[in-house]
Design a protein around this motif. Sequence first.
Motif, PDB file in Angstrom:
ATOM      1  N   ASP A  30      49.391  57.321  41.088  1.00 19.38           N
ATOM      2  CA  ASP A  30      48.514  56.808  42.180  1.00 19.38           C
ATOM      3  C   ASP A  30      47.571  56.171  41.449  1.00 19.38           C
ATOM      4  O   ASP A  30      46.389  56.677  41.220  1.00 19.38           O
ATOM      5  N   THR A  31      47.513  54.910  41.241  1.00 12.55           N
ATOM      6  CA  THR A  31      46.657  54.091  40.201  1.00 12.55           C
ATOM      7  C   THR A  31      45.587  53.530  41.268  1.00 12.55           C
ATOM      8  O   THR A  31      44.585  52.905  40.733  1.00 12.55           O
ATOM      9  N   VAL A  60      42.894  45.362  32.702  1.00 17.69           N
ATOM     10  CA  VAL A  60      44.186  45.547  33.553  1.00 17.69           C
ATOM     11  C   VAL A  60      43.615  45.108  34.950  1.00 17.69           C
ATOM     12  O   VAL A  60      42.252  45.244  35.276  1.00 17.69           O
ATOM     13  N   PRO A  61      44.282  44.162  35.467  1.00 15.84           N
ATOM     14  CA  PRO A  61      43.614  43.523  36.757  1.00 15.84           C
ATOM     15  C   PRO A  61      43.691  44.594  38.013  1.00 15.84           C
ATOM     16  O   PRO A  61      44.136  45.688  38.081  1.00 15.84           O
ATOM     17  N   LEU A  62      42.501  44.081  38.738  1.00 16.57           N
ATOM     18  CA  LEU A  62      41.991  45.268  39.951  1.00 16.57           C
ATOM     19  C   LEU A  62      43.180  45.228  41.087  1.00 16.57           C
ATOM     20  O   LEU A  62      43.808  43.923  40.938  1.00 16.57           O
ATOM     21  N   TYR A  63      43.162  45.969  41.925  1.00 21.05           N
ATOM     22  CA  TYR A  63      44.021  45.705  43.212  1.00 21.05           C
ATOM     23  C   TYR A  63      42.982  44.816  43.973  1.00 21.05           C
ATOM     24  O   TYR A  63      41.794  44.815  43.908  1.00 21.05           O
ATOM     25  N   ILE A 109      35.059  39.043  36.162  1.00 22.31           N
ATOM     26  CA  ILE A 109      33.735  39.126  36.891  1.00 22.31           C
ATOM     27  C   ILE A 109      32.781  37.804  36.171  1.00 22.31           C
ATOM     28  O   ILE A 109      33.117  37.692  34.875  1.00 22.31           O
ATOM     29  N   THR A 110      32.079  37.462  36.877  1.00 23.91           N
ATOM     30  CA  THR A 110      30.889  36.347  36.213  1.00 23.91           C
ATOM     31  C   THR A 110      29.630  36.688  36.821  1.00 23.91           C
ATOM     32  O   THR A 110      29.504  36.829  38.281  1.00 23.91           O
ATOM     33  N   VAL A 133      30.588  48.724  38.467  1.00 24.89           N
ATOM     34  CA  VAL A 133      31.370  49.707  38.989  1.00 24.89           C
ATOM     35  C   VAL A 133      32.538  49.376  39.795  1.00 24.89           C
ATOM     36  O   VAL A 133      32.237  48.722  40.842  1.00 24.89           O
ATOM     37  N   VAL A 134      33.833  49.782  39.582  1.00 25.26           N
ATOM     38  CA  VAL A 134      35.020  49.459  40.399  1.00 25.26           C
ATOM     39  C   VAL A 134      35.400  50.583  41.551  1.00 25.26           C
ATOM     40  O   VAL A 134      35.586  51.965  40.823  1.00 25.26           O
ATOM     41  N   ILE A 135      35.243  50.448  42.686  1.00 24.55           N
ATOM     42  CA  ILE A 135      35.481  51.590  43.636  1.00 24.55           C
ATOM     43  C   ILE A 135      36.789  50.890  44.544  1.00 24.55           C
ATOM     44  O   ILE A 135      36.842  49.811  45.068  1.00 24.55           O
TER      45      ILE A 135
END
Length: 168
Positions: A30-31, A60-63, A109-110, A133-135
């Motif tokens: 579960d990534t 690694v690309p985000l969802y 991101i920029t 922060v990636v949530i």
Amino acid sequence: MKKLLPLFLIALFSVFVVSCTTDDDNYTQDTDTISSVYDIKNVNFTYDNNGYNIFRQFQVPLYSSDVVLIYRQSATANGNPVWELLPKTYYLSDGNEVDYTFDFTVNDITIYAGGTFDLTGSEFIRNQTFRVVVIPANFGRSANGINYENYDDVINYYNINDKVIKAL
């Protein structure tokens, strides 16, 4: 016949017990529920056609459903960084303003810096530190009442381990 019925039920029951297994051969990781924290430390903004910016790509690309929050280190208090959520506008004592904003995709991101005066050579675009922060979005659906302005509240609410921080 009365003696055969219990034996028949026991035999039938044992077939189901023996045929059941707890091994799951279809394991999937579960990534999409893993939060990530990244630092961009002591960087200078660069200037291009879009103004002053800092561009970074995720390894690694985000969802597509993930949410990105970016905090700028504005000071240090008792040896600890003070984080301020972007976008942020600073109103200077001379009447000028400095703005920090950002955008993101699943790949990058920029972070942008702008102002009501020429930022060239100023402290606002040199040696800046940001925390990304990636949530995962499945967390974000139930986030009523959380104060996103407060970095520590976000880390605690989402149970994010910010001791393991990746460079970006």
